[in-house]
Design an enzyme around this catalytic site. Structure first.
Site, short mmCIF file in Angstrom:
data_model
loop_
_atom_site.label_atom_id
_atom_site.label_comp_id
_atom_site.label_asym_id
_atom_site.label_seq_id
_atom_site.Cartn_x
_atom_site.Cartn_y
_atom_site.Cartn_z
N CYS A 119 0.61 -1.47 0.02
CA CYS A 119 -0.67 -0.15 0.21
C CYS A 119 0.89 1.82 0.28
O CYS A 119 1.69 1.71 -1.34
CB CYS A 119 -0.94 -0.38 1.31
SG CYS A 119 -2.85 0.89 1.04
N HIS A 166 -2.87 -5.22 1.45
CA HIS A 166 -2.51 -6.03 2.73
C HIS A 166 -2.31 -6.75 2.58
O HIS A 166 -4.14 -7.48 3.34
CB HIS A 166 -3.48 -4.97 3.63
CG HIS A 166 -3.27 -3.18 3.33
ND1 HIS A 166 -2.69 -3.03 4.40
CD2 HIS A 166 -3.82 -2.36 2.68
CE1 HIS A 166 -2.29 -1.25 4.24
NE2 HIS A 166 -2.99 -0.70 3.46
N GLU A 225 -1.42 -8.98 4.50
CA GLU A 225 -0.80 -9.46 6.11
C GLU A 225 -1.92 -9.15 6.69
O GLU A 225 -2.66 -9.58 8.43
CB GLU A 225 -0.25 -8.80 7.15
CG GLU A 225 -0.55 -6.60 7.53
CD GLU A 225 -0.44 -5.81 6.01
OE1 GLU A 225 -1.06 -5.07 6.09
OE2 GLU A 225 -0.39 -6.18 4.88
#
Length: 226
Positions: free
Chosen positions: A93, A203, A205
């Site tokens: 990002c 993202h 994660e």
């Protein structure tokens, strides 16, 4: 530390650095690498050591991140570290924005960039915070599939996300785009790689899918073998 150990630094300015830490350890375990992994916090120039094998630049607010890096005299150290092709860098990002050589829709006066990727990135390509969303990302690079039955898409989490609007060098490989059913423009590029640099507009994660963190670790491992 053993010579075979892998040191991964995470730039802890903003964003999901704790989530990246957790995902890296889980991915390392699935790859049989957990005992080799050492994760280090990066918050100052002295933390950007040649001993680092990889570096993750998480999301956040790219202008704020750029100012922090400039005010703490980290830009030249980061740029020098990234230029070594044995050092693997991943930006998610805002991290993707920071690694781009050019940006669109930046704030008045511009913003500091680290650079390294021959791309043009549009900040907040999909809109502001209220336009954040989760959609299927079509994976173009088959090396992200370790088994035949793994789907060719990834559930991408986009938060005030950027997008790659132009690739300016044949050295850049497109790794993923938004699936046709999820975008008016099925060609929106949301993940790229250029040699030792990986960038994703979403993202990973924030999901349970470890493929991107595994891919990052495999990039590191392949360089160490070489």
């Amino acid at each position: 530390m053993e010579a075979s150990s892998i040191r991964v630094g995470i730039l802890e300015i903003q964003g999901g650095f704790s989530e990246h830490r957790t995902a890296i350890l889980k991915a390392a375990e699935t790859l049989g690498m957990k005992e080799k992994i050492e994760i280090l916090s990066v918050r100052k120039a002295a933390d950007i050591s040649p001993a680092l094998s990889g570096l993750i630049i998480p999301g956040g607010e790219s202008t704020t991140m750029g100012l922090f890096i400039s005010r703490n005299n980290m830009a030249s150290s980061l740029q020098e570290w990234i230029q070594d092709e044995k050092h693997i860098t991943w930006g998610t990002c805002a991290g993707l924005i920071m690694l781009a050589n050019e940006t669109e829709k930046q704030k008045i006066g511009g913003q500091p960039l680290i650079g390294g990727l021959d791309i043009v990135v549009s900040r907040n390509y999909f809109g502001r915070q209220v336009n954040s969303f989760q959609e299927k990302v079509k994976i173009m690079d088959k090396s992200l599939f370790s088994e035949a039955n793994i789907p060719d898409h990834f559930e991408g989490v986009f938060i005030r996300a950027p997008a790659v609007v132009k690739v300016t060098s044949p050295k850049v490989t497109t790794l993923a785009v938004l699936s046709q059913s999820c975008s008016d423009n099925p060609g929106v590029i949301v993940a790229v790689r250029q040699k030792n640099i990986l960038g994703t507009a979403f993202h990973p994660e924030l999901t349970e899918d470890l493929r991107w963190h595994s891919y990052f670790l495999k990039m590191i491992a392949s360089v160490q073998v070489d």
